[in-house]
Enzyme design. Structure first.
Site, PDB file in Angstrom:
ATOM      1  N   SER A   1    -113.283 -72.770 -26.277  1.00 24.98           N
ATOM      2  CA  SER A   1    -113.932 -72.873 -27.589  1.00 24.98           C
ATOM      3  C   SER A   1    -115.426 -72.640 -27.411  1.00 24.98           C
ATOM      4  O   SER A   1    -115.909 -72.495 -26.278  1.00 24.98           O
ATOM      5  CB  SER A   1    -113.693 -74.265 -28.189  1.00 24.98           C
ATOM      6  OG  SER A   1    -114.211 -75.260 -27.330  1.00 24.98           O
ATOM      7  N   LYS A   2    -116.152 -72.577 -28.478  1.00 22.15           N
ATOM      8  CA  LYS A   2    -117.609 -72.487 -28.418  1.00 22.15           C
ATOM      9  C   LYS A   2    -118.158 -72.898 -29.769  1.00 22.15           C
ATOM     10  O   LYS A   2    -117.485 -72.747 -30.791  1.00 22.15           O
ATOM     11  CB  LYS A   2    -118.051 -71.044 -28.097  1.00 22.15           C
ATOM     12  CG  LYS A   2    -119.402 -70.951 -27.433  1.00 22.15           C
ATOM     13  CD  LYS A   2    -119.322 -71.297 -25.963  1.00 22.15           C
ATOM     14  CE  LYS A   2    -120.632 -71.203 -25.253  1.00 22.15           C
ATOM     15  NZ  LYS A   2    -120.463 -71.318 -23.799  1.00 22.15           N
ATOM     16  N   GLY A   3    -119.399 -73.378 -29.773  1.00 22.85           N
ATOM     17  CA  GLY A   3    -120.041 -73.732 -31.029  1.00 22.85           C
ATOM     18  C   GLY A   3    -121.483 -73.301 -31.020  1.00 22.85           C
ATOM     19  O   GLY A   3    -122.079 -73.092 -29.964  1.00 22.85           O
TER      20      GLY A   3
END
Ligand code: NAD
Length: 433
Positions: free
Chosen positions: A122-124
Site C-alpha cells: 500500500s502507500k499513502g
C-alpha cells in the site's frame, strides 16, 4: 516543519511525471509486464494484479496558525492484500499524485513478496509542503488524515511507515490517533515508530545493512574478494551512510561518497570516521577538505568494484550506463536505473542487485517491528540483525536462482519471483464472487 507561510502550500507544481518517458513508476510497470509475460500469467490474474484493490481520496481540513483553514488532498491506495496486511509508507509532498501513490503501492507489493514477508502493498500521501508548515500544523494534518482513512488502517489490514518528509514523530501521531479511536493502545498499526513506544532496535540501520549483506553475497557469487573491494556511494543519508559504514567495517574500501552538494573521493579509501564527524556538525560534503572533490555524475562512473546509488531515482540512464565501470550495482535508492540503462548494463556484464531486493532490509525490519508489537516481546539488536541477514541472504539466493533459471537479469528475476508468489496465493484462495 518550520514557521508557517500560509499561502505557500496552496500552489501545486505541474506534475504528470507518472507518464513521463523515464519515470521510475512507469518503468516499474513495464518491468511487471515483462516478468508477467515470461511467467505466462493467466490473463485474469494479470488483470487483477495490474489494478489496486482500493483507492481512497480524502479532503483534510487543517486550521493554519493564522486562523485560516486550508483543505489538503490525501490518498491511500491498497494495492494487494492477498499475502497479508497491506504495508506502505505515507509521504507528505507537493508532488504527490494518485497515480504515483498507486504505483508506489504496487512497488511495495512486489518488494514484500521478494523477501517473502506476509504482507501486501500500500502507500499513502498528502499533497502538502511540510517545510512551510509549523509542527502543530503537521500534527493536525497527520491526525485528521489518519482519522479520514481510519477504516483501512489496522495491524491486520494496513500498516503505514515513514516515507518522504514523514518520520518517527509523524508515526507516533498516527499511532496515537488510531489508538484514541480504538480506545486502547495499538502499537502495531504503524512501523518506524520511536523505540520507546514499540519501535524496533536496528530499524534505522536496516536498509543500509541489507545493502551490505546483498553486496557481500554478490561479491561471493562473482568470486571477487571482499577485502579491499572499492565502493562508491551516491547519497550520504540514512541508506548511503549506513551502507558505507557497514561495508567499510566488513573490509571493503569506500573510495567515494556524495550528498546533494557533491562528493568526496580518495582512490585509496576515505577516512569515514572523519567524514561522519564533518557531517554530524551539520555540514555538507562540498565543504569537506580532507579528500578530493568530485561531482555526483563523475562518482557514478568511477573505477570501482561496487557502486551504491542511494539518493535519487533515474541517475543511471542511457547517457551514462555505458561508462559505468563498477562490476556490481547495489540499488539502495528506489528506481535509480532506467529500463533502457538496464539493457546496457546487462550487455556490459554489470551485476545489478535491484532495488526491490537491495533496499528491502527496511521493510523487513518493519515486519520485525510489527511482529514484536503483536507479540509484546522485544528482541535485542543482535537478534534483529541476525534475522535480517538470514532473510537478505536467502532472498538474494532466490532472486539470482530465478534469474539464472529463466536467463533474465536480476531485476526481472526479482519481479518474476514476486509476481509468482502473489499469483500463487491468488490461485490458492480462488476468487470470491
Ligand atoms: P535521506 O534523505 O536520508 O538521504 C538522501 C541523501 O541523498 C542525502 O545525503 C542527500 O544529500 C542526497 N541527495 C539528495 N539529492 C541529491 C542529488 N541530487 N545528488 C546526490 N545526492 C543527493 O534518504 P534515505 O532514507 O537515505 O533514502 C535514499 C533512497 O533510498 C531513496 O530513494 C529512498 O526512497 C530509498 N529507500 C530508503 C529506505 C529507508 O529505510 N530509509 C528504504 C528503502 C528505500
Amino acid at each position: 516543519m518550520t514557521s508557517p507561510s500560509p499561502r505557500q502550500n496552496v500552489m501545486r507544481p505541474e506534475k504528470d511525471h507518472f507518464l513521463a518517458a523515464e519515470n521510475p513508476f512507469e518503468e516499474m510497470m513495464s518491468r511487471f509486464d515483462d516478468a508477467a509475460k515470461r511467467l505466462n500469467l493467466e490473463p485474469g490474474l494479470y488483470k487483477i494484479l495490474r489494478m489496486p484493490e482500493k483507492q481512497i481520496i480524502v479532503s483534510i481540513p487543517v486550521q493554519r496558525e493564522n486562523g485560516e483553514v486550508e483543505v489538503y488532498t490525501g490518498y491511500r491506495v491498497i494495492y494487494n492484500t492477498s499475502r497479508g496486511p497491506a504495508k506502505g509508507g505515507i509521504r507528505f509532498d507537493m508532488r504527490v499524485t494518485l497515480d504515483e501513490v498507486k504505483a508506489l503501492a504496487a512497488w511495495m507489493t512486489w518488494k514484500c513478496a521478494v523477501v517473502n514477508l506476509p504482507f501486501g502493498g500500500s502507500k499513502g500521501g498528502v499533497i502538502c509542503d511540510p517545510a512551510s508548515m509549523s509542527n502543530s500544523e503537521v500534527e493536525r494534518l497527520t491526525r485528521r488524515y489518519t482519522s479520514a482513512i481510519i477504516e483501512t488502517l489496522g495491524p491486520d489490514s494496513d500498516v503505514p511507515a515513514p516515507d518522504v518528509n514523514t518520520n518517527e514523530r509523524v508515526m507516533a501521531w498516527v499511532m496515537d490517533t488510531y489508538s484514541m479511536h480504538k480506545r486502547h493502545t495499538v502499537t502495531a498499526v504503524v512501523t518506524g515508530k520511536p523505540v520507546e513506544m514499540g519501535g524496533s532496535l536496528g530499524r534505522r540501520e536496516a536498509t543500509g545493512r541489507g545493502c551490505m549483506f546483498v553486496t557481500r553475497e554478490a561479491l561471493r557469487k562473482l568470486k571477487m574478494p571482499l577485502k579491499g573491494a572499492r565502493v562508491a556511494v551516491q547519497g550520504f543519508g540514512n541508506v548511503g551512510s549506513v551502507a558505507a559504514d557497514l561495508m567499510s567495517k566488513e573490509g571493503m574500501t569506500v573510495i567515494a561518497v556524495s550528498d546533494k552538494s557533491g562528493g568526496v573521493y580518495n582512490p585509496t579509501g576515505l577516512d569515514l570516521a572523519d567524514i561522519f564527524k564533518h557531517v554530524r556538525g551539520g555540514k555538507l560534503l562540498n565543504s569537506y577538505g580532507n579528500a578530493q572533490q568530485i561531482s555526483n555524475e563523475d562518482l557514478l562512473t568511477l573505477d570501482c568494484e561496487v557502486l551504491v546509488p542511494a539518493a535519487l531515482e533515474n541517475v543511471i540512464t542511457i547517457d551514462n550506463a555505458a561508462s559505468i565501470k563498477a562490476r556490481i550495482i547495489c540499488e539502495g535508492a528506489n528506481g535509480p536505473t532506467t529500463a533502457a540503462a538496464d539493457k546496457i548494463l546487462d550487455r556490459n556484464g554489470v551485476f545489478v542487485i535491484p532495488d526491490i531486493l537491495a533496499n528491502a532490509g527496511g521493510v523487513t525490519v518493519s515486519y520485525f517491528e510489527w511482529v514484536q508489537d503483536r507479540g509484546g516481546y522485544f528482541w535485542d539488536e543482535e537478534t534483529v540483525n541476525n534475522r535480517l541477514e538470514r532473510i537478505m541472504v536467502r532472498s538474494f539466493e532466490e532472486v539470482t536462482t530465478m534469474a539464472e533459471k529463466h536467463g533474465v537479469d536480476n531485476r526481472i528475476g526479482a519481479y518474476m519471483l514476486a509476481i509468482d508468489r502473489v499469483a500463487a496465493v491468488h490461485r490458492l484462495r480462488g476468487m470470491y464472487a
